[in-house]
Design an enzyme around this catalytic site. Structure first.
Site, short mmCIF file in Angstrom:
data_model
loop_
_atom_site.label_atom_id
_atom_site.label_comp_id
_atom_site.label_asym_id
_atom_site.label_seq_id
_atom_site.Cartn_x
_atom_site.Cartn_y
_atom_site.Cartn_z
N HIS B 139 -3.35 17.21 27.09
CA HIS B 139 -3.27 17.49 28.53
C HIS B 139 -4.67 17.78 29.08
O HIS B 139 -5.07 17.24 30.11
CB HIS B 139 -2.34 18.69 28.75
CG HIS B 139 -2.34 19.24 30.15
ND1 HIS B 139 -1.41 18.89 31.08
CD2 HIS B 139 -3.18 20.11 30.76
CE1 HIS B 139 -1.67 19.52 32.22
NE2 HIS B 139 -2.74 20.28 32.05
N GLU B 140 -5.43 18.59 28.36
CA GLU B 140 -6.79 18.91 28.82
C GLU B 140 -7.68 17.67 28.78
O GLU B 140 -8.49 17.45 29.68
CB GLU B 140 -7.40 20.03 27.96
CG GLU B 140 -6.67 21.36 28.03
CD GLU B 140 -6.44 21.86 29.45
OE1 GLU B 140 -7.28 21.58 30.32
OE2 GLU B 140 -5.40 22.49 29.70
N HIS B 143 -7.22 15.65 31.81
CA HIS B 143 -8.00 16.16 32.94
C HIS B 143 -9.41 15.61 32.88
O HIS B 143 -9.97 15.19 33.89
CB HIS B 143 -8.08 17.69 32.89
CG HIS B 143 -6.89 18.39 33.47
ND1 HIS B 143 -6.40 18.08 34.70
CD2 HIS B 143 -6.12 19.39 32.99
CE1 HIS B 143 -5.35 18.86 34.96
NE2 HIS B 143 -5.16 19.65 33.92
N GLU B 212 -2.04 18.03 37.90
CA GLU B 212 -1.40 18.64 36.72
C GLU B 212 -0.29 17.73 36.18
O GLU B 212 -0.21 17.50 34.98
CB GLU B 212 -0.78 20.00 37.08
CG GLU B 212 -1.76 21.15 37.20
CD GLU B 212 -2.63 21.33 35.97
OE1 GLU B 212 -2.13 21.26 34.84
OE2 GLU B 212 -3.85 21.52 36.16
#
Lengths: 190, 294
Positions: B139-140, B143, B212
């Site tokens: 997930h990071e 980003h 997100e």
């Protein structure tokens, strides 16, 4: 960065690069130079590492691969073994004296994964050679390039040997130019 | 055969938000120009300020969060996990940092994939298992891949300008021009700036929420396992408490004596249900799971 990448970034598209298999076969000719000129003996073992997933379609694909491996072990005598490592990645480990059969089987597995759309989760393929210790050639499917990995201990690698291999094999093998992408794989299962 | 679909709705909402933000900003700049504001100077000042913030973002965040960059020999497993994810995502390997905190959390910063830092708290590493940790890291990395740091900095550029005008315009005593009208003009500028600031704040929040969701999708695409992120989110938010590990036969016998089943710890659940984004994120991930499996 191209316009397409920029657009994908701005729209937050979750695109993972696809696996490239076209340059995988470069190893089947390079092996001759490695053996004849550099005195690196193929260890008759190779492997391909991919992410394991918990879904039924993935199970089917895994079974398909095992079926194909069973078939090819009858045809060419390639021994195989599938195991999971501590990071939940699967390894298909192949043993065969005939180097060409190893390359064919690695290609077959990657192709099956790609056809079922699991190609994005292939980590790498690895060929083992023998010098004073093990010498690995790792194929990165995302970059479509090879790079050498010569571990000398638990977390040490022989950089000078690796750089020598790069300069000697550059003409014959597509080698990753950015040394920063020569990621090690400690605790290789073969 | 697995099919990864695009989330057209999400992309559409994202484009709409960015478009609205641009429209609000443009209108604001035109308005400032019509009021005769020396906007070039203000713009330059803000640009310089935000440029520095953007450029040093990795160091700034590491400093304010008290994060410590860790080497490969210190955290071999953490490094290996992120390396593998980076290979799959086709990203350069970021720096890794650890924050000494029992609150499970993770963040990514840095102005681009080549200068990225991914940090996790010690609490996160303790609480999550390998698969869940991997999902959070993916997930990071999404980003980083989507350049969210850059996009949100750009998105908040003029909002910051409005904020500064709201805060400091009275000190500067207006924007020159006609002396007679300058006080009235100042009030108008002030009110418009507040409006712009509030609207853009809401839009930026919306954009950041969409980013997100996009990063959640990215995590699912990298790991191939949306469920892993679902269980990580549940664990982080504490809802995992509701999936009991006690044997049913054992619990059943006990529960007969309770009015409220023993396995449900109500207070945590209530806190979470006031927090819709977690539910929505999980629902979105469950949808992805259905998309690829069914």
């Amino acid at each position: 960065m191209g316009f397409r990448d920029m657009l994908n970034s701005v729209l937050g598209r979750s695109k993972v690069p696809e696996a490239k298999t076209d340059r995988l076969f470069a190893m089947s000719t390079a092996v001759i130079t490695l053996e004849m000129n550099l005195n690196l003996k193929p260890s008759a073992v190779a492997g391909i590492c991919f992410k394991s997933m918990d879904m039924s379609k993935y199970q089917n694909t895994k079974e398909e691969i095992e079926q194909l491996l069973r078939f090819s072990s009858k045809e060419t005598g390639t021994e195989y073994e599938i195991q999971k490592d501590e990071y939940n990645f699967l390894w298909a480990i192949l043993k065969d004296k005939d180097f060409e059969d190893l390359v064919t089987n690695i290609h077959m597995i990657s192709q099956t994964l790609i056809e079922q759309n699991f190609g994005e989760q292939i980590l790498c393929a690895v060929y083992r050679f023998e010098s004073n210790g093990p010498v690995y050639w790792i194929y990165n499917f995302k970059q479509g390039n090879y790079y050498p990995f010569v571990p000398t201990g638990k977390s040490k690698r022989d950089n000078s040997m690796e750089l020598r291999l790069k300069s000697l094999m550059e003409k014959e093998l597509p080698i990753e130019k950015e040394v920063g992408k020569w990621y090690p794989l400690w605790g290789m299962p073969f | 055969m697995v099919e990864w679909k695009k989330d057209i709705g999400l992309e559409g909402r994202m484009i709409l938000t960015m478009f609205l933000l641009a429209a609000v900003y443009l209108a604001f700049l035109v308005f400032l120009a019509s009021m005769g504001a020396p906007q070039i100077f203000i713009l330059l000042f803000i640009a310089l300020f935000m440029g520095a913030q953007y450029y040093y973002s990795d160091k700034l965040v590491l400093m304010t969060m008290n994060a410590r960059v860790v080497s490969e020999s210190e955290e071999p497993k953490f490094h290996e996990t992120i390396t593998r994810l980076c290979v799959i995502a086709g990203l350069p390997k970021p720096k890794l940092a650890i924050v000494d905190s029992s609150v499970p959390n993770a963040f990514a910063t840095g102005r681009g994939p080549k200068n990225a830092v991914v940090a996790v708290t010690t609490g996160l590493m303790r609480k999550l298992d390998q698969r869940e940790l991997e999902a959070v890291l993916a997930h990071e990395l999404s980003h980083v891949k989507n350049r969210d740091m850059a996009i949100l900095t750009i998105a908040s550029f003029i909002s910051t300008l409005a904020f500064y005008i709201v805060r400091y315009s009275f000190y500067f005593g207006g924007f020159g021009g006609n002396r007679k009208n300058s006080n009235n003009g100042l009030v108008v500028v002030w009110i418009v700036s507040i409006l712009v600031w509030i609207i853009s704040f809401l839009l930026i929040r919306a954009l950041s929420r969409y980013r997100e969701f996009a990063a959640d999708r990215g995590s699912a695409a990298i790991t191939g396992n949306p469920v892993n992120l679902i269980s990580a989110l549940r664990k982080i938010s504490g809802t995992m408490e509701n999936v009991p590990t006690e044997d049913l036969r054992k619990v059943e016998g006990m529960n007969a004596f309770f009015i409220i089943p023993a396995a449900v710890s109500g207070s945590v659940m209530n806190l979470i249900s006031t927090h819709p984004s977690m539910d929505k994120r999980i629902a979105a991930l469950e949808k992805i799971q259905r998309e690829i499996e069914l």
